[in-house]
Design an enzyme around this catalytic site. Structure first.
Site, short mmCIF file in Angstrom:
data_model
loop_
_atom_site.label_atom_id
_atom_site.label_comp_id
_atom_site.label_asym_id
_atom_site.label_seq_id
_atom_site.Cartn_x
_atom_site.Cartn_y
_atom_site.Cartn_z
N HIS A 204 -7.58 -3.29 -4.40
CA HIS A 204 -6.49 -2.81 -3.55
C HIS A 204 -6.46 -3.65 -2.28
O HIS A 204 -7.48 -4.03 -1.74
CB HIS A 204 -6.71 -1.35 -3.20
N CYS B 102 0.85 -1.19 0.00
CA CYS B 102 0.00 0.00 0.00
C CYS B 102 0.89 1.25 0.00
O CYS B 102 1.68 1.44 -0.90
CB CYS B 102 -0.96 -0.05 1.19
N ASP C 127 -8.40 -2.28 -8.59
CA ASP C 127 -8.04 -1.26 -7.60
C ASP C 127 -8.58 0.08 -8.08
O ASP C 127 -8.10 0.64 -9.06
CB ASP C 127 -6.52 -1.21 -7.47
#
Length: 304
Positions: free
Chosen positions: A272, A183, A240
Site C-alpha cells: 500500500h 489511498c 497491500d
C-alpha cells in the site's frame, strides 16, 4: 433509496449542478457553524509519517503556474492547491483527491507533475471543516476524528465546487474532466466516478473497496462499481495487506457485468502507498510504471 441526486436536509438547495448524476443515499448534515478549521494548507509534509525518505520527488514550477488558492464552496472559501501550464488554455482538468493526510507537499507535487503534463490540476482540502491535519501525528486519530466524521456528500460537493472553480477561474476545460485519488482518495475516485455523469476518466491508486458503512458514509467503493459513469483505471499493490486483490477483482467484475469499464493493474510486490515517495512504502519501478499508465489512460479517454 431514491437515485438521481444528493439528499439534503435543508442546509442547501438540494439541486445537483448540470452534468452530475449524483449517488443515492448520501445525506449532508448541517454544516458546522465553526466553518473551516483549516483556512490554509499545511506547509511541508504530513507529520503522520515515521520518517521522510531521501527519494522524495520535488517538481519545479518552470513553465507552470502553481500555488495555494481559495475555492468558492457552499459555506465559504475552501483552501486548495492549483497547478496549470502557462498560457491561455483551456487545459484538461484533473481533480486530485488527497490521502488521509491532507493537501501536503506530496499532493502539491502531484499537481505540479500533472501541470507539467499539460493538465489543470486542482486539489481541494476536503477535510478542512473536520480538523487541522497539519497538527496531527497519529494516523488513528486522523481516521477517528477527521476521516470517519467527513460526510461523503460533503466532499463530493466540494469536488464539484473545485471542478466549477477550475472551469471558471483556473483555465480548465470541463469538457475534458478527470479525477485521480490516492489511498482514501482512491476510494473517492470510485465514488466520484459513480456520481459525476460528465466525467471522462478516473484513476484510483490503491483505494479501499470495502470498509464500514455509516449514516454519513453509506456506501463503499465496491458498492458503486456497477454505477460508474466513466472508465476507471485501478492501480493496486499485490502486497497491500489492507486491500485484498480479490476485493478489487470483484469490483472490476461487477463493473464489467454492468457494462462498465474498469482496467485493473496489480503490482505483485508493491505494498500500500507504493506511489508515496516520501514514505518507506515507495516502490520506484511500480510508481513510475503506474504514473505512465495513468497519464496514458487519461488521454485515451478524452482527458488530454
Amino acid at each position: 433509496m431514491q437515485r438521481g441526486g444528493l439528499q439534503h436536509d435543508g442546509s442547501g438547495d438540494g439541486a445537483a449542478p448540470a452534468g452530475e448524476a449524483g449517488l443515492s443515499g448520501l445525506v449532508t448534515p448541517p454544516l458546522s457553524r465553526r466553518g473551516f478549521v483549516m483556512t490554509s494548507l499545511m506547509s511541508g509534509l504530513t507529520l503522520a509519517t515515521t520518517r521522510v525518505e531521501a527519494q522524495v520527488i520535488r517538481t519545479d514550477s518552470d513553465g507552470i503556474e502553481a500555488g495555494e488558492v481559495r475555492i468558492p464552496a457552499q459555506d465559504g472559501p475552501m483552501p486548495g492547491y492549483r497547478a496549470v501550464p502557462e498560457g491561455p488554455g483551456p487545459f484538461p482538468v484533473v481533480l486530485v483527491i488527497e490521502e488521509i493526510f491532507g493537501v501536503h507537499d506530496y499532493i502539491k507535487d502531484i499537481c505540479r507533475r500533472l501541470a507539467k503534463a499539460g493538465y489543470c490540476a486542482v486539489a481541494p482540502e476536503l477535510y478542512a471543516r473536520q480538523g487541522d491535519l497539519s497538527t496531527m501525528t497519529d494516523v488513528q486519530q486522523i481516521v477517528r476524528d477527521v476521516i470517519s466524521k467527513t460526510p461523503d456528500a460533503q466532499w463530493i460537493a466540494d469536488l464539484d465546487a473545485a471542478a466549477a472553480y477550475a472551469g471558471s477561474a483556473a483555465k480548465g476545460d470541463l469538457g475534458r474532466l478527470g479525477v485521480m485519488g490516492w489511498c482514501r482518495g482512491g476510494r473517492g475516485a470510485w465514488l466520484y466516478a459513480a456520481h459525476r455523469r460528465d466525467l471522462k476518466a478516473a484513476v484510483a491508486w490503491y483505494g479501499p473497496l470495502g470498509g464500514q458503512r455509516s449514516d454519513i458514509q453509506p456506501r463503499t467503493a465496491g458498492d458503486v462499481a456497477d454505477e460508474l459513469n466513466a472508465p476507471l483505471l485501478a492501480l493496486y499493490g499485490g502486497a497491500d495487506t489492507g486491500i485484498p486483490v480479490a476485493s478489487v477483482e470483484a469490483a472490476r467484475d461487477a463493473a464489467k457485468s454492468a457494462g462498465k469499464s474498469v482496467e485493473l493493474v496489480v503490482y505483485p510486490e508493491a505494498p500500500h502507498g507504493f506511489h508515496a515517495d516520501y514514505r518507506p512504502s515507495y516502490r520506484k519501478a511500480a510508481a513510475e510504471d503506474a504514473w505512465s499508465r495513468a497519464l496514458a489512460f487519461l488521454k485515451a479517454n478524452g482527458v488530454g
